[in-house]
Design an enzyme around this catalytic site. Structure first.
Site: not given
Length: 663
Positions: A183-185, A187, A202
Site C-alpha cells: 500500500n503505497e503513499p 492509499s 519500494t
C-alpha cells in the site's frame, strides 16, 4: 567473533528507562507522544522473540479450542528474524503449525508461471517450508492471472479471508516511505485488496531480496489498508537506523494517506516492535525531557540546548531563564543555577569540538582538544566502504591529515563494481581496443577477443541480468583507477592505498553475501600491520544498501579481536566514525568537527569529481537528484551553519566525527 557490534552504537547512549520502562506509570510517561503501542528492544533477537511469544500463544490457544489460527504474513526482510525464531521453536520446542492458516499480504504483478522470485516463494523459503503447516492452508494472491481478472480475484480473496473468520494476527514490515504490504503513499483507509503500481523506492528495497537477477515487476496485488485493519492483532516490525525517520512519522505523526502505516494508529491492537536504532528518532529517545524527568549528562544537556536554540531562534549565549522555563527545561536551571551557567558550559563544550588539527596539534596543550598532541606524526588508516566514501565523507579532513605530516593509509573495503554503469565499460573497452589498433598494430588477440565478448554481452544484456566476471572485474578496475587518481590528488602515496576487496560484496547483485570471518581477517591483517594511532571508519549506518554497516562491522570485529589478543598498541589508538552521503551526526553527539575554508571545500569537490563513474550515470544515486559532491557540500555547509547559528565560529563548511570506544 562478534560480527554485529555496530548495532550497539545507539544502545551505549540510551538510558534503559527510555526503552524498557519498569512499570505502567513510567511507560505512560515516556510514550506520551506515541499513538501506537511501541516496544523498543536492545537487540533484534529480543524483539523477534517478543513477537514469537504472542504468535505461539495465539496458535496454542486456538489448538486447545479446536480452531484455526489465521495469520496474515508479509515478506519484508524485517520479518525474517521472527520467522527464524518460530522455526526454531517448531524444531527445538515442538511448536506445531498444523492448525495455522496463512494469507500472503501481497504478490508481484505481472508474473509468469516460470518466475522464481515471487512473494509466496520468498515466504515459503523463509518460513513455510520449515514448519508443519498444511499446504492446503496457504493462500496467496495470484500474480499470473490476466489483468482483467484481478478485480474478481481480489474480491474472492477477501471472501476467503472472511470464511476463516478473519485474520487473527497480521505481521508486516514497513518501507522507507511508510508503505505496508504494498500500500503505497496515497492509499486510503478504506481500500481492500487490489492492484497497485509499486513506487521506485519500494522497488529498490524489494530488489534486495531478488537474489537470482530477476527484476521487480512494476505492480503488485496487495491486501488493502481496510483488509489489514480488520485483523484482530497487528505487528509492525522495523530494525536499523534507516527506518528511524519513518517509524517516528508513523508512531508520532498524524494519520495521513501520505504514510499508509500511520493508519495503524486507528487500530486498538496494533503493536510496533523495533530495535533501538529504528527507535532513535522517537521523542522518548531523542528528546526525553519533553516526556519525563531526566538524569542529565553532558550530551543530554547539549541536545536540549541545541533544541532550545533552534526553537527560539537564538544562539546559545542569548538564551534566558524565561526561555528555559517556557520550554520545559526548568530542571536545568535548578541543576546549573542559571541560564548563563548552562549556556557557558555547553558553549565551551561545543567550542572544544572544533579543531583544524584532526591528528592533534604538536607541542600544544591538548587538554580541551578532541585529539592528542602526541605521538606526532600519527599513523592513520581511513577505511572507505566504497572507493569514493573517503573523499565524500571526510575529504577535507583527509587532506588536512596529509598536509599536517601524518602517515595516512586509505583502505577501500569493497570493489564498488556494481555501482559502475555499462556505458563506462564500453568507453574503456573502446579505448583499450583503439590503443591496441593504434600502437599494437591490432596484434593483441586477448584484447580483441575480450572486446568482442563484452560488446556482444552488453548488446544482449537485459534488465536484471548479472554481469559476467570479466565485466565485474573491469568495473572494479575503473573504480580502482579513480580511487588512485583521487589519492594522488590528495598526495597520498600509492603504496599507502589498499584495495581489500572484501568477499561479502562480490555477489554480483545489490543484495550482498553475509559478512563473515574471512572479511574480518583481511581487515585485521591490515590494521595489525600498520598499527595505527587513528582509525577512521564509516558510521553512516543508514546506507540503504547495507554495505556501509557490513564494512563497519568488519572493522569493529577486527578491533574487537585485537583487543581480545591484548594488542598493546591498540591502547594508543582512537577510532573516529564519519558519516557520508546519507546522513550527518546529530550535533549533540559530535566530538570532533574539522572546519574547511572555501578553497579546501573546492579541493574536496575536486577529489570527489575524480570518481567520474559516480557522476550523473551512476546506478545508485537514489531518489535524491543531487550528485554525491553536491550532497557532501550541502551537508558540510549545513553543519557549519548550525555551529554559526548557535553563536560559534562561522566557517564555510565542517566535517563531523564521533569517537567509537571498543566495548
Amino acid at each position: 567473533m562478534r560480527l554485529n557490534l555496530s548495532s550497539q552504537i545507539v544502545l551505549n547512549k540510551v538510558p534503559t528507562k527510555f526503552y524498557r520502562p519498569e512499570n505502567a506509570v513510567e511507560r505512560s510517561e515516556v510514550t506520551r507522544m506515541e499513538k501506537i503501542q511501541t516496544d523498543i528492544f536492545p537487540t533484534i533477537d529480543e524483539g523477534a522473540k517478543h513477537i514469537a511469544d504472542t504468535i505461539e500463544a495465539e496458535i496454542t490457544t486456538k489448538q486447545r479450542e479446536g480452531k484455526f489460527c489465521v495469520l496474515g504474513l508479509g515478506t519484508g526482510m524485517s520479518l525474517t528474524p521472527v520467522y527464524q525464531e518460530l522455526i526454531r521453536r517448531h524444531k527445538e520446542c515442538g511448536l506445531s503449525f498444523h492448525n495455522v492458516v496463512v494469507f500472503n499480504a501481497y504478490e508481484y504483478f505481472p508474473l509468469t508461471p516460470e518466475t522464481q522470485t515471487c512473494s509466496i516463494n520468498q515466504l515459503r523459503r523463509r518460513f513455510l517450508d520449515h514448519v508443519d503447516i498444511n499446504p492446503q492452508n496457504i493462500f496467496t494472491l495470484d500474480g499470473t492471472i490476466p489483468q482483467d481478472a484481478v478485480q474478481e480475484h481480489c474480491r474472492l480473496y477477501e471472501q476467503r479471508i472472511q470464511t476463516f473468520g478473519g485474520i487473527d494476527v497480521m505481521m508486516l514490515g514497513i518501507g522507507r516511505i511508510g508503505n505496508i504490504a504494498t500500500n503505497e503513499p496515497g492509499s486510503g483507509h478504506n481500500t481492500t485488496s487490489r492492484i497497485i503500481l509499486i513506487e521506485p523506492t519500494t522497488r529498490e528495497e524489494m530488489s534486495l531480496s531478488f537474489d537470482n537477477g530477476e527484476t521487480v515487476p512494476p505492480c503488485s496485488i496487495t491486501m488493502g489498508i481496510a483488509t489489514i485493519l480488520s485483523a484482530r492483532k497487528i505487528f509492525l516490525t522495523a530494525w536499523g537506523e534507516e527506518k528511524a525517520d519513518i517509524i517516528q512519522k508513523t508512531v508520532e505523526g498524524r494519520v495521513s494517506d501520505a504514510i499508509p502505516a500511520s493508519f495503524l494508529q486507528t487500530h486498538n491492537a496494533a503493536h510496533v516492535v523495533i530495535d533501538l536504532a529504528a527507535g532513535s528518532r522517537l521523542t522518548r529517545i531523542v528528546r526525553p525531557w519533553l516526556v519525563t524527568s531526566c538524569k542529565w549528562d553532558d550530551k543530554l544537556v547539549r541536545s536540549a540546548l541545541v533544541w532550545l536554540c533552534q526553537k527560539t531562534g537564538k544562539p546559545i549565549l542569548k538564551l534566558t531563564n524565561k526561555d528555559y522555563n517556557e520550554n520545559g527545561l526548568s530542571e536545568l536551571l535548578a541543576l546549573y543555577g542559571s541560564a548563563y551557567n548552562a549556556n557557558i558550559k555547553i558553549f565551551n563544550d561545543l567550542q572544544h569540538t572544533i579543531t583544524g588539527w584532526p591528528g592533534g596539534k604538536p607541542d600544544a596543550d591538548d587538554t580541551y582538544r578532541p585529539e592528542r598532541a602526541k605521538p606526532f606524526p600519527k599513523r592513520v588508516i581511513v577505511f572507505s566502504p566504497h572507493p569514493d566514501d573517503d573523499v565524500i565523507s571526510m575529504g577535507g579532513t583527509l587532506r588536512r591529515l596529509v598536509q599536517q605530516g601524518h602517515d595516512v593509509h586509505v583502505a577501500y573495503q569493497t570493489s564498488g563494481n556494481i555501482a559502475v554503469g555499462d556505458e563506462e565499460v564500453s568507453r574503456f573497452m573502446h579505448f583499450i581496443n583503439g590503443f591496441n589498433q593504434l600502437f599494437g598494430e591490432d596484434g593483441d588477440e586477448i584484447i580483441k577477443k575480450k572486446y568482442r565478448e563484452i560488446k556482444d554481452f552488453l548488446a544482449k544484456k537485459k534488465e536484471g541480468d548479472i554481469d559476467t566476471q570479466d565485466i565485474r572485474t573491469i568495473k572494479g578496475l575503473i573504480r580502482r583507477g579513480e580511487a588512485r587518481t583521487a589519492c594522488t590528488y590528495n598526495q597520498i602515496p600509492l603504496d599507502h592505498v589498499h584495495f581489500l576487496d572484501l568477499p561479502f560484496y562480490e555477489s554480483g547483485r545489490i543484495e550482498k553475501l553475509p559478512m563473515g570471518k574471512a572479511d574480518v581477517e583481511i581487515v585485521l591483517k591490515l590494521i595489525d600491520d600498520v598499527k595505527p594511532h587513528q582509525i577512521y571508519v564509516a558510521g553512516d549506518l543508514a546506507d540503504p544498501h547495507g554495505t556501509h554497516k557490513k564494512c563497519t562491522d568488519a572493522v569493529l570485529a577486527a578491533i574487537d579481536e585485537l583487543k581480545k589478543s591484548n594488542a598493546e598498541w591498540l591502547k594508543e589508538c582512537r577510532i573516529w566514525m564519519y558519516r557520508g552521503a546519507w546522513a550527518e551526526w546529530e550535533i549533540e553527539n559530535i566530538e570532533m568537527c574539522v572546519p574547511m575554508s572555501p578553497e579546501e571545500l573546492r579541493a574536496k569537490r575536486n577529489s570527489i569529481l575524480k570518481h567520474q563513474s559516480q557522476m550523473e550515470s551512476a546506478p545508485f544515486l537514489g531518489n535524491d537528484e543531487r550528485l554525491f559532491w553536491q550532497r557532501a557540500e550541502d551537508r558540510n555547509r549545513a553543519t557549519a551553519k548550525l555551529y554559526d547559528d548557535l553563536g560559534l565560529a562561522c566557517y564555510e563548511a565542517m566535517e563531523a566525527f564521533v569517537e567509537y570506544k571498543p566495548l
